[in-house]
Design an enzyme around this catalytic site. Structure first.
Site, PDB file in Angstrom:
ATOM      1  N   GLU A 201       0.840  -1.212   0.000  1.00  0.00           N
ATOM      2  CA  GLU A 201       0.000   0.000   0.000  1.00  0.00           C
ATOM      3  C   GLU A 201       0.873   1.260   0.000  1.00  0.00           C
ATOM      4  O   GLU A 201       0.725   2.142   0.863  1.00  0.00           O
ATOM      5  CB  GLU A 201      -0.990  -0.019   1.181  1.00  0.00           C
ATOM      6  CG  GLU A 201      -1.973  -1.166   1.075  1.00  0.00           C
ATOM      7  CD  GLU A 201      -3.172  -1.100   2.016  1.00  0.00           C
ATOM      8  OE1 GLU A 201      -3.219  -0.219   2.892  1.00  0.00           O
ATOM      9  OE2 GLU A 201      -4.071  -1.960   1.868  1.00  0.00           O
ATOM     10  N   GLU A 325      -4.820  -8.943  -0.062  1.00  0.00           N
ATOM     11  CA  GLU A 325      -5.623  -8.621   1.124  1.00  0.00           C
ATOM     12  C   GLU A 325      -7.079  -8.545   0.704  1.00  0.00           C
ATOM     13  O   GLU A 325      -7.436  -7.744  -0.171  1.00  0.00           O
ATOM     14  CB  GLU A 325      -5.187  -7.291   1.762  1.00  0.00           C
ATOM     15  CG  GLU A 325      -3.865  -7.399   2.482  1.00  0.00           C
ATOM     16  CD  GLU A 325      -3.465  -6.127   3.225  1.00  0.00           C
ATOM     17  OE1 GLU A 325      -4.354  -5.401   3.714  1.00  0.00           O
ATOM     18  OE2 GLU A 325      -2.250  -5.880   3.310  1.00  0.00           O
TER      19      GLU A 325
HETATM   20  O1  AHR Z   1      -5.073  -5.915   7.169  1.00  0.00           O
HETATM   21  C1  AHR Z   1      -4.985  -4.721   7.876  1.00  0.00           C
HETATM   22  C2  AHR Z   1      -4.366  -3.599   7.066  1.00  0.00           C
HETATM   23  O2  AHR Z   1      -5.192  -3.271   5.991  1.00  0.00           O
HETATM   24  C3  AHR Z   1      -3.048  -3.907   6.413  1.00  0.00           C
HETATM   25  O3  AHR Z   1      -1.980  -3.733   7.283  1.00  0.00           O
HETATM   26  C4  AHR Z   1      -2.981  -2.906   5.309  1.00  0.00           C
HETATM   27  O4  AHR Z   1      -2.202  -3.329   4.230  1.00  0.00           O
HETATM   28  C5  AHR Z   1      -4.433  -2.687   4.940  1.00  0.00           C
HETATM   29  O5  AHR Z   1      -4.766  -1.352   4.833  1.00  0.00           O
END
Ligand code: AHR
Length: 522
Positions: A201, A325
């Site tokens: 990110e 994710e």
């Molecule tokens: O999964 C929690 C957080 O969500 C992670 O650290 C990040 O990559 C995302 O914004």
């Protein structure tokens, strides 16, 4: 192939007529045509991957208790958790973050435990960590799980040298300062590392970079990530959040940028009612159930959007989409640390996990890796722990049931189904996919998204004949049923036989809010 399509068309029309005739009042068609001899791409086992971040009780307490703990462990890693994850057939594990990755300096986590630097976890609760779980412990964990390592490097606050030395430390067999250091720390042979992400990110917590700035930075970092001693790194470039197509365009359009990675990551969380109030994981209304389903289905649209851009620059599909994710993000459980993202997991999570895994299967041509956020004690976890207790969540069971799709070949399917309607919004009531494995077994996975209505789905099987069917179901009386430490077996799979196979058509009675996986053999 042409013949089977014509047959498919005829059967679809005939069956549609049949269903309508049988159901004159409702005029509902719930049909999944499966073309068993129309083989698609192989479903990468790695779309069933997991994610473990230094966040809350994911690593410390959830995976790692230390070798001196009374909780049964192997080299400090919980035995109960290892066994459950092996059963689930975990294919790869991403670590150490998430946002944490761009604050993590790997040298803090090697060498004698008592000499390791304590650090503040600035992203997640501001807690101090003693770094007792580091590179060696993570690689040991992947060995115990029998899965591939997916390591996320630090671009945001690290350096090219730091990242490049990490790869050398991990994977090189040559004589060098990094490999000497590894040997001093007790590991003679290099490990194999399959996946390596160049930041996380980086448009946000990983450095607030623009796409252009990140693209140039990624090119520099990637240049120094070498393939040592027969290890072949699958480099993952940081991609966008949900609909940010410009980011994908920037990373893909220039050949000298896209040649620096093999996979492009995307993140998408289903967040009901926005980030300020995400709703409770267990006390929710049907409106929230519906919204959660609707938002999870968006993953299909998101993948299509990014794939379309990738197809323009990479028609041969040599680059993978890495959905590293995904999951449901609700309010933390009352009384828990807001920075620890601890939430319970219900039948709602199970159905949405099935939605996601079916979508990933259907996009097997482009989606090569995916990681649920997160594996233990954080967000849509497959496992929850409390001291020496462990609970397997409804999401865990979906992963386990769907593991039959890992490395199987996707089959052509055509789904026509009724809507699940709430207020003025409609979504398809059924989610499905099908594959055939190396032994010729056909697997169909389906979910009924409607929490208040059973649905009968007819599945004409085209191109092959099957004689035997077995099945498993995950369902519950209440839409918010969940497994707790006091009552751990409320939601768990059961044998399923509410189906009939006749004249090449399988008819399946799907209870409301259910997930079913069927196995068909000749
Ligand atoms: O999964 C929690 C957080 O969500 C992670 O650290 C990040 O990559 C995302 O914004």
């Amino acid at each position: 192939m042409k013949k089977s399509f014509i047959l498919l068309l005829i059967l679809t029309v005939l069956n549609a007529g049949y269903s309508v005739a049988q159901n004159e009042t409702s005029r509902e068609i719930n049909q999944l045509v499966i073309v068993a001899n129309h083989r698609g791409p192989v479903i990468s086992k790695d779309i069933y991957g997991q994610f473990s971040e230094h966040l809350g009780y994911c690593i410390y307490g959830g995976l790692w208790v230390g070798p001196e703990s009374k909780i049964p462990n192997t080299y400090g890693i919980r035995n109960d958790v290892i066994a459950a994850l092996r059963e689930m057939k975990i294919p790869n594990l991403r670590w150490p973050g998430g946002c944490f990755a761009d604050t993590y300096h790997w040298k803090d986590g090697i060498g004698p435990t008592e000499k390791r630097a304590s650090i503040i976890n600035t992203n997640w609760g501001g807690v101090t960590e003693d770094n007792s779980f580091g590179t060696h412990e993570f690689m040991k964990l992947t060995e115990l799980l029998g899965c591939d390592a997916y390591i996320n490097g630090n671009v945001g606050s690290g350096s090219v040298k730091e990242m490049s030395e990490w790869i050398e430390y991990l994977t090189s067999d040559a004589e060098s300062p990094m490999t000497r250091l590894r040997k001093e720390n007790g590991r003679d042979k290099p490990w194999k590392v399959r996946y390596f992400a160049i930041g996380n990110e980086n448009w946000g917590c990983g450095g607030n970079m623009t796409a252009k700035f990140y693209a140039n930075t990624m090119r520099q970092y990637s240049t120094f990530l070498h393939n040592y001693s027969g290890n072949r790194l699958y480099r993952v470039a940081c991609g966008p959040y949900d609909y940010n197509y410009d980011w994908t365009e920037t990373l893909m359009k220039d050949p000298s940028t896209r040649n620096m990675f093999q996979g492009l990551s995307i993140h998408y969380y289903s967040v009901v009612d926005g980030w300020n109030y995400k709703g409770s994981a267990i006390n929710f209304t049907e409106r929230e159930w519906f919204e959660t389903m609707r938002l999870n289905l968006k993953m299909d649209e998101i993948i299509r959007g990014h794939s379309a851009i990738m197809d323009r620059y990479d028609p041969g599909k040599t680059k993978g989409l890495v959905v590293d994710e995904w999951g449901n993000w609700f309010n933390v459980e009352p009384g828990t640390n807001p920075g620890f993202l601890y939430q319970q997991n219900t039948m709602r999570d199970a159905v949405t996990a099935a939605i996601h895994l079916n979508i990933f299967n259907q996009h097997a041509d482009r989606v090569k890796v995916a990681n649920l956020a997160q594996m233990v004690n954080v967000l849509q976890a497959v496992i929850l722990t409390k001291d020496d207790k462990m609970v397997l969540t409804p999401t865990y069971y979906v992963f386990k049931m769907f593991s039959v799709h890992q490395n199987a070949t996707l089959l052509k399917t055509d789904l026509e189904c009724e809507d699940y309607t709430y207020g003025d919004k409609h979504i398809p009531a059924i989610s499905a996919s099908a594959s055939v494995d190396k032994d010729g077994k056909l697997h169909i996975s389906m979910a009924n998204l409607n929490p208040g209505k059973a649905i009968t789905v007819t599945c004409p099987l085209i191109g092959e004949t099957f004689g035997k069917v077995t099945g498993q179901i995950l369902t519950a009386k209440a839409m918010n049923a969940y497994n707790s430490f006091d009552d751990p077996d409320v939601v768990k799979p059961a044998g399923f036989n509410d189906f009939v196979l006749k004249d090449g058509t399988l008819t399946v009675d799907m209870p409301s809010k259910s997930v079913v996986v069927l196995e068909l053999t000749h």
